[in-house]
Structures are given as structure tokens and as C-alpha cells.
Write a protein that holds these residues in place. Structure first.
Motif, PDB file in Angstrom:
ATOM      1  N   PHE A   1      10.897  -1.438  -6.672  1.00 10.66           N
ATOM      2  CA  PHE A   1      10.348  -0.099  -6.453  1.00 10.66           C
ATOM      3  C   PHE A   1      11.422   0.978  -6.334  1.00 10.66           C
ATOM      4  O   PHE A   1      11.307   1.914  -5.539  1.00 10.66           O
ATOM      5  N   SER A   2      12.478   0.832  -7.120  1.00 11.71           N
ATOM      6  CA  SER A   2      13.512   1.873  -7.195  1.00 11.71           C
ATOM      7  C   SER A   2      13.141   2.817  -8.332  1.00 11.71           C
ATOM      8  O   SER A   2      13.632   2.699  -9.460  1.00 11.71           O
TER       9      SER A   2
ATOM     10  N   TYR B   1       5.666   3.440   1.223  1.00  7.32           N
ATOM     11  CA  TYR B   1       4.737   2.317   1.204  1.00  7.32           C
ATOM     12  C   TYR B   1       4.862   1.479   2.472  1.00  7.32           C
ATOM     13  O   TYR B   1       5.865   1.535   3.189  1.00  7.32           O
ATOM     14  N   LEU B   2       3.816   0.731   2.718  1.00  4.16           N
ATOM     15  CA  LEU B   2       3.797  -0.273   3.771  1.00  4.16           C
ATOM     16  C   LEU B   2       3.359  -1.590   3.148  1.00  4.16           C
ATOM     17  O   LEU B   2       2.854  -1.618   2.019  1.00  4.16           O
TER      18      LEU B   2
ATOM     19  N   THR C   1       8.161   1.517   5.063  1.00  4.13           N
ATOM     20  CA  THR C   1       9.413   1.995   4.502  1.00  4.13           C
ATOM     21  C   THR C   1       9.974   3.185   5.282  1.00  4.13           C
ATOM     22  O   THR C   1       9.238   4.073   5.707  1.00  4.13           O
ATOM     23  N   LYS C   2      11.290   3.184   5.450  1.00  6.64           N
ATOM     24  CA  LYS C   2      11.952   4.264   6.182  1.00  6.64           C
ATOM     25  C   LYS C   2      12.198   5.489   5.313  1.00  6.64           C
ATOM     26  O   LYS C   2      12.398   6.586   5.831  1.00  6.64           O
TER      27      LYS C   2
ATOM     28  N   ILE D   1       0.860  -1.187   0.000  1.00  2.85           N
ATOM     29  CA  ILE D   1       0.000   0.000   0.000  1.00  2.85           C
ATOM     30  C   ILE D   1       0.894   1.233   0.000  1.00  2.85           C
ATOM     31  O   ILE D   1       1.550   1.540   0.994  1.00  2.85           O
ATOM     32  N   PHE D   2       0.944   1.905  -1.133  1.00  2.46           N
ATOM     33  CA  PHE D   2       1.661   3.172  -1.216  1.00  2.46           C
ATOM     34  C   PHE D   2       0.802   4.254  -0.571  1.00  2.46           C
ATOM     35  O   PHE D   2      -0.429   4.211  -0.638  1.00  2.46           O
ATOM     36  N   TYR D   3       1.437   5.228   0.020  1.00  2.00           N
ATOM     37  CA  TYR D   3       0.691   6.327   0.622  1.00  2.00           C
ATOM     38  C   TYR D   3       1.563   7.584   0.653  1.00  2.00           C
ATOM     39  O   TYR D   3       2.798   7.509   0.635  1.00  2.00           O
TER      40      TYR D   3
END
Length: 304
Positions: free
Chosen positions: A131-132, A59-60, A73-74, A44-46
Motif C-alpha cells: 500500500f505504498s 487504514y485499519l 495506520t499512523k 478497511i481504508f477510511y
């Protein structure tokens, strides 16, 4: 043809921003899902805001079976641009698709001019794996003669070698006596052969009055019909989530759709919908009050 409804007692909050990271001090807005190969795990991107109130995208990973977030994500995966770029104040992902060779992540970028609250554009970031994402240096869609005030919130489907995009476009700005500026926008529809060069096919996809705003479309094609959820608000009112169906993706028929209230999470507003399928079940993500300040909620959908 049937419609989607929310399963009773299935709605729950799954994520609240914990302010742990420098890029993410408040808000978790505009959830955008992407299924990965591992069963039951959904990316889930946010968007989240830093201490300067600038939005970037991270994202998580949410495990549906365990009903919990197992990773957050940090660092952001889509960062704001440098001073002067079209996304210097906001880089908010709203739609991700997988092409033959890479991932295309469509996002909103904007600047903050003096005369209005923001000036939005639609951008593209690409990634071959992990996801880079690497951003295009120029926006895909910006101000044109047909849409002179800017555009945002793209949602893209790739169907039979044709890319289809539904997006929000500002139709006018209203200036209140206080000096505050309020945008009014409707949805537009465009098509592309390569997902990069777009041709506007229809403005004002929804039949709205002159002071009603429609934003954040999310489209699912199921059972030979298009199903669209979007945020909608009347002038000086809060967002609510609306639902429509269409046979061609252009002419929409409004349907009843009621989002459950979870006390102070969304007792005033529900917005920024997202729908995905996992293990033959459908799920519905959304934000509540204050444009995602209260976090992200999920519901299970059923079709009948």
C-alpha cells in the motif's frame, strides 16, 4: 433471484476516531474494504480530517474472529496534494482493485472554490505492494461538457478485461438564502479497457427527482446479478442507505433494505455503505450521523 438482508442483532460499532494522529483528528468516513491473505483480517481504508479539516486516507485492520481492530495506520496512504493541485483539500479513497501487476486505488480529490463548497475530481493512486501508493499527477475524470460540475465517489469492478465504474456526478448547485451552497448529484456509469481512460455510458443511472441526491455507490456481483448500495437523501434531509439490484449493471430495481439504529451512532443518518465477503460470509460497513463523525459500524448480511 434473491436479495441481501442484514442479520438480526449483528450490527455493532467497530471503530471510533481516537484523535491520536496528526492526519486523523476527527471522522472515520467512507469505509472501503480490501481482503488480505491472512484469514479473518480485513483492511478497511477510511478518510479522516486533520486540524485544518482536510481529509486524507489511511487504514485499519479489523479481525472478524476477534471482533476488534488490531492495527491503525499512523500515517495516511493517500495524502492531499500541494497548493493548486486538484486534491489539495481532500484525497478520499473509495474503491481499490487488484490488477495483474499492481493495486489501483480510485479516490476523490477536491479543491474549495469561493462560489461553492467544493469542486470534486476522480483520481487514481497505484501501488505494487504494501500500500505504498503513488498518485497520478492529473485526475482521471474532471469537468466535461456532459458533466460540467465535477464527479466523485467512484466504485470500480474489473470484469473480463473490462473495467466498470459507477460514480457520483453533480447535476446542479442550489444556493440557499443563507448563502450556503448544496450540491445535487446522481450516479453515472462508465467503462474502460485499461482502468485509466474512461467512456461515459449512462448518466442518471437512478430515477430520482430533481432535488434528491445519490452518492457513494458500492457494487457487488453475486449469483449473476449486480447488487448496489448507495447513500441517498432528499433536499435538506439526512442520508439514508438504499439498495438495488440489476441484471446488467445499468438498469436498477430498488429493493427494501433497513439499516438497524444504534442509538446516537446513526439515529439521524446512515451513509457510505461498503460490502465484502470473508470466509463465505458477507459483511456490511457503514457510517452514521454527521458523515462518519461517530465512526464505523459493521453488520453481517445474508442472501435469500
Amino acid at each position: 433471484m434473491g436479495i441481501f438482508k442484514i442479520k438480526k442483532n449483528s450490527t455493532k460499532i467497530i471503530f471510533k476516531n481516537n484523535s491520536m494522529f496528526s492526519w486523523s483528528k476527527k471522522y472515520a468516513w467512507v469505509p472501503t474494504s480490501f481482503e488480505i491473505k491472512k484469514k479473518n483480517n480485513i483492511v478497511i481504508f477510511y478518510g479522516s480530517r486533520n486540524k485544518e479539516n482536510k481529509t486524507q486516507t489511511g487504514y485499519l485492520i479489523f479481525n472478524i474472529k476477534k471482533n476488534k481492530v488490531i492495527f491503525n495506520t499512523k500515517k495516511p496512504v493517500i495524502k492531499i496534494g500541494v497548493l493548486g493541485e486538484f486534491d489539495e483539500s481532500l484525497a478520499l479513497g473509495t474503491s481499490i482493485i487488484k490488477t495483474k501487476k499492481e493495486y489501483y486505488f480510485y479516490y476523490v480529490g477536491w479543491t474549495n472554490p469561493k462560489s461553492t463548497r467544493y469542486l470534486p475530481y476522480i483520481g487514481l493512486a497505484k501501488s505494487k505492494k504494501n500500500f505504498s501508493f503513488k498518485k497520478n499527477s492529473e485526475p482521471l475524470l474532471s469537468r466535461t461538457r456532459n458533466e460540467p460540475y465535477g464527479c466523485m465517489s467512484p466504485f470500480v469492478l474489473n470484469e473480463k478485461d473490462k473495467f466498470k465504474m459507477w460514480y457520483g456526478a453533480i447535476r446542479k448547485w442550489i444556493k440557499k438564502k443563507s448563502g450556503e451552497t448544496i450540491p445535487i448529484y446522481n450516479l453515472s456509469y462508465a467503462e474502460s479497457k485499461n482502468g485509466i481512460n474512461w467512456n461515459l455510458k449512462k448518466k442518471n443511472v437512478l430515477k430520482l427527482n430533481a432535488s434528491t441526491t445519490a452518492a457513494r455507490p458500492y457494487v457487488l456481483k453475486y449469483n449473476r446479478e449486480y447488487h448496489m448500495w448507495h447513500s441517498e437523501r432528499k433536499y435538506q434531509k439526512e442520508y439514508l442507505i438504499k439498495y438495488s439490484t440489476s441484471k446488467n449493471g445499468i438498469d436498477w430495481i430498488s429493493k427494501n433494505f433497513k439499516v438497524p439504529t444504534l442509538n446516537k451512532f446513526n439515529d439521524k443518518s446512515s451513509c457510505y455503505p461498503c460490502v465484502f465477503q470473508n470466509n463465505k460470509k458477507f459483511y456490511f460497513l457503514f457510517n452514521g450521523n454527521n458523515y462518519g463523525k461517530t465512526g464505523i459500524a459493521i453488520s453481517e448480511l445474508f442472501y435469500e
